[in-house]
Motif scaffolding. Structure first.
Motif, PDB file in Angstrom:
ATOM      1  N   SER A 193      62.616  65.866  -9.905  1.00  0.00           N
ATOM      2  CA  SER A 193      62.620  66.250 -11.198  1.00  0.00           C
ATOM      3  C   SER A 193      61.720  68.012 -10.824  1.00  0.00           C
ATOM      4  O   SER A 193      61.208  68.270  -9.919  1.00  0.00           O
ATOM      5  N   THR A 194      62.009  68.548 -11.762  1.00  0.00           N
ATOM      6  CA  THR A 194      61.361  70.014 -11.344  1.00  0.00           C
ATOM      7  C   THR A 194      60.784  70.551 -13.336  1.00  0.00           C
ATOM      8  O   THR A 194      61.336  70.148 -13.882  1.00  0.00           O
ATOM      9  N   LEU A 444      66.600  63.246 -19.968  1.00  0.00           N
ATOM     10  CA  LEU A 444      65.786  64.146 -18.112  1.00  0.00           C
ATOM     11  C   LEU A 444      64.807  63.581 -17.681  1.00  0.00           C
ATOM     12  O   LEU A 444      63.532  63.931 -18.442  1.00  0.00           O
ATOM     13  N   GLU A 445      64.304  62.861 -16.934  1.00  0.00           N
ATOM     14  CA  GLU A 445      62.712  63.538 -16.070  1.00  0.00           C
ATOM     15  C   GLU A 445      62.480  64.485 -15.685  1.00  0.00           C
ATOM     16  O   GLU A 445      63.558  65.034 -15.145  1.00  0.00           O
ATOM     17  N   LEU A 446      61.445  65.522 -16.220  1.00  0.00           N
ATOM     18  CA  LEU A 446      61.090  66.487 -15.774  1.00  0.00           C
ATOM     19  C   LEU A 446      60.032  66.649 -14.880  1.00  0.00           C
ATOM     20  O   LEU A 446      58.955  65.634 -15.544  1.00  0.00           O
ATOM     21  N   GLN A 447      58.573  67.543 -14.620  1.00  0.00           N
ATOM     22  CA  GLN A 447      57.792  67.259 -14.017  1.00  0.00           C
ATOM     23  C   GLN A 447      56.665  67.858 -15.243  1.00  0.00           C
ATOM     24  O   GLN A 447      56.592  69.211 -15.206  1.00  0.00           O
ATOM     25  N   LEU A 452      52.886  65.687 -12.636  1.00  0.00           N
ATOM     26  CA  LEU A 452      53.373  64.341 -13.092  1.00  0.00           C
ATOM     27  C   LEU A 452      54.445  63.832 -13.589  1.00  0.00           C
ATOM     28  O   LEU A 452      55.181  65.040 -14.370  1.00  0.00           O
ATOM     29  N   PRO A 453      55.729  62.954 -13.608  1.00  0.00           N
ATOM     30  CA  PRO A 453      56.722  63.025 -13.938  1.00  0.00           C
ATOM     31  C   PRO A 453      56.451  62.813 -15.949  1.00  0.00           C
ATOM     32  O   PRO A 453      56.066  61.482 -15.698  1.00  0.00           O
ATOM     33  N   VAL A 454      57.800  63.039 -16.050  1.00  0.00           N
ATOM     34  CA  VAL A 454      58.366  62.941 -18.124  1.00  0.00           C
ATOM     35  C   VAL A 454      59.071  62.817 -18.408  1.00  0.00           C
ATOM     36  O   VAL A 454      59.805  63.276 -17.077  1.00  0.00           O
ATOM     37  N   MET A 455      59.658  61.933 -19.661  1.00  0.00           N
ATOM     38  CA  MET A 455      61.073  61.770 -19.583  1.00  0.00           C
ATOM     39  C   MET A 455      61.394  62.320 -20.787  1.00  0.00           C
ATOM     40  O   MET A 455      60.667  62.044 -21.919  1.00  0.00           O
ATOM     41  N   ALA A 501      68.772  72.995 -18.465  1.00  0.00           N
ATOM     42  CA  ALA A 501      69.638  73.078 -17.431  1.00  0.00           C
ATOM     43  C   ALA A 501      68.326  72.948 -15.642  1.00  0.00           C
ATOM     44  O   ALA A 501      67.064  74.686 -15.986  1.00  0.00           O
ATOM     45  N   GLU A 502      68.077  72.904 -15.356  1.00  0.00           N
ATOM     46  CA  GLU A 502      66.820  72.697 -14.146  1.00  0.00           C
ATOM     47  C   GLU A 502      67.068  72.921 -13.300  1.00  0.00           C
ATOM     48  O   GLU A 502      68.479  73.806 -12.528  1.00  0.00           O
TER      49      GLU A 502
END
Length: 504
Positions: A193-194, A444-447, A452-455, A501-502
């Protein structure tokens, strides 16, 4: 590259594509000591991270003398962990229950520490000339503190298991495979993830008759003649989603808008017409930073590939541009980006639910061209028996957790293969057809801003997950970020993931 036993590590940038700042190169290590964890980060001297035998209820002007005397070695900074909201009569957690070193520059952090009631604070003290330690910085949240020390943090359900797995994987005879989160921070592998996304505000949103032909998630507005009020309502919802992502989660959003003259009522869903890929993605299969442009089924969705946005993307430094859009007219074949592609970016597996918008031959060509290892293709249908128009409404993949509506895959062999492949590298949350309709698969998982990852998801999806399912998700992400976008979901037929859009 090692220098005097300390490895050089490049801290994560704010986004390779859109940052003009060079990545800072720092020295950082984490090591388990007899009385704590030693962090060596940035250009500072080493810091010893400890928990005190007796629970502190505040930062103090200086460390107790007996504690200062017990600290040996070269540590010039001591960081004391204390719970933020734990009732006074409960024992504080042990340090090795919440944090463990994973080798150079990396630590494992217990996921439960990111729940509000279980947050931990850090008070940092610096050594003076007489050997005492004076308070330097009080009450920094633990994950934020680690991020400032340039540590790579793996959020894990069980710290002890993570420590043991990392130790076992480091042995020459090791044959075990590390979870993606641990491999990402210990081996500097490409991340799932980004922190950077592109969004298009729905400033000219409307019901898309063209897209509604095969998107059963769409419903025409009750009063379609009141288009301006519909647009205003969707914009208000979207603004709150933007606030949750940026102000709450710390995601970096590059925001664009559109006008009626563009003729793009669905422009709010930009992930369908382009995707980006970092060098090293897919276990090294992606050799260069890559921008991909996709063939869209609906003419007014193809119009979303606006030249000015493409130019901004091209200038972001992608060394390779793969333009598949010519298949629209040449072959009448379509392949709508990360709407139809749900990617395991770490291991190089592309999941595709075949449909009018997801051509198998184009899927195979994409996998070959990008350097992915495997294509998992299958057929999926909704509760009304219609093909699921985009894969990302029935499944999602994070670093160590996946969400899937396996019941939508009617072929038993395809369903079993899908679940088997996912479970090799992820904890799988299975959702029902009703939950798929509530867009639980469209997450979508993001940083987040703390690394840290968040959803990210809609409030409809958040409330449609069961408490048990949300608990599983929280074993792997720091936060479930959500906002109510009911009108966009009902009229547009897409959820939060569709709107992101990542940018890698």
């Amino acid at each position: 590259m090692c220098q005097s036993g300390v490895a050089t590590w490049a801290a994560a940038s704010l986004g390779r594509a859109f940052s003009s700042l060079p990545e800072p190169v720092v020295h950082a290590t984490a090591a388990l000591e007899e009385n704590g964890i030693t962090l060596r980060g940035g250009h500072e001297d080493e810091t010893l991270l400890i928990s005190l035998p007796q629970r502190p209820f505040a930062a103090t002007a200086s460390l107790p003398e007996e504690v200062a005397k017990s600290i040996a070695g070269s540590a010039k900074r001591v960081a004391v962990i204390r719970p933020a909201f734990l009732p006074f009569d409960e024992a504080q957690p042990l340090l090795n229950e919440v944090l463990a070193p994973l080798g150079t520059s990396a630590v494992a952090l217990a996921a439960h520490t990111q729940q509000p009631a279980q947050r931990l604070l850090v008070d940092e003290y610096t050594r003076g000339s007489g050997g005492s330690f004076a308070l330097q910085t009080p009450a920094t949240e633990l994950a934020t503190y680690l991020n400032r020390k340039f540590m790579r943090v793996a959020l894990v359900p069980d710290v002890a298991q993570a420590f043991a797995a990392a130790a076992a994987a480091g042995r020459p005879e090791a044959k075990t495979t590390l979870p993606n989160s641990l491999a990402g921070v210990t081996k500097l592998r490409s991340m799932q993830s980004t922190n950077n996304v592109l969004m298009v505000a729905p400033t000219a949103f409307g019901f898309n008759e063209q897209a509604a032909q095969d998107n059963s998630f769409m419903h025409a507005a009750d009063k379609p003649q009141e288009s301006s009020s519909l647009t205003a309502k969707v914009c208000a919802e979207f603004a709150e989603l933007h606030r949750q992502l940026t102000d709450v989660a710390g995601v970096n959003v590059k925001l664009f808008q559109h006008h009626l003259r563009h003729g793009t009522p669905d422009a709010v869903f930009p992930n369908n017409w382009f995707s980006t890929h970092a060098a090293g993605e897919a276990a090294g299969g992606v050799s260069r930073p890559t921008l991909v442009l996709y063939p869209m089924k609906c003419p007014n969705r193809a119009a979303e590939r606006r030249p000015e946005i493409i130019q901004v993307l091209r200038q972001a430094g992608y060394e390779r541009v793969l333009d598949m859009s010519g298949h629209e007219k040449r072959d009448k074949a379509y392949f709508e980006g990360t709407g139809v592609l749900v990617l395991d970016r770490v291991n190089g597996v592309a999941y595709v639910a075949l449909s009018e918008r997801a051509d198998r031959k184009l899927a195979e060509a994409w996998v070959h061209s990008l350097g992915y290892k495997e294509l998992v293709a299958f057929s999926s249908s909704d509760g009304r028996g219609k093909p699921v128009y985009h894969t990302n409404v029935m499944m999602a993949i994070g670093t160590d957790v996946a969400v899937v509506c396996a019941d939508s895959v009617t072929d038993p062999k395809e369903r079993q293969h899908l679940l088997s492949k996912l479970s090799q590298s992820h904890e799988v949350v299975q959702i029902s057809s009703a939950q798929m309709d509530a867009l639980c698969g469209n997450v979508l998982e993001l940083q987040g801003g703390k690394g840290l990852p968040v959803m990210a998801m809609s409030s409809q999806a958040y409330h449609a997950f069961t408490p048990q399912q949300r608990a599983v998700l929280r074993r792997h992400v720091a936060e479930l970020v959500h906002a109510p976008i009911d009108t966009l979901e009902k009229v547009g037929g897409g959820g939060v993931r569709c709107a992101l859009a990542e940018l890698f």
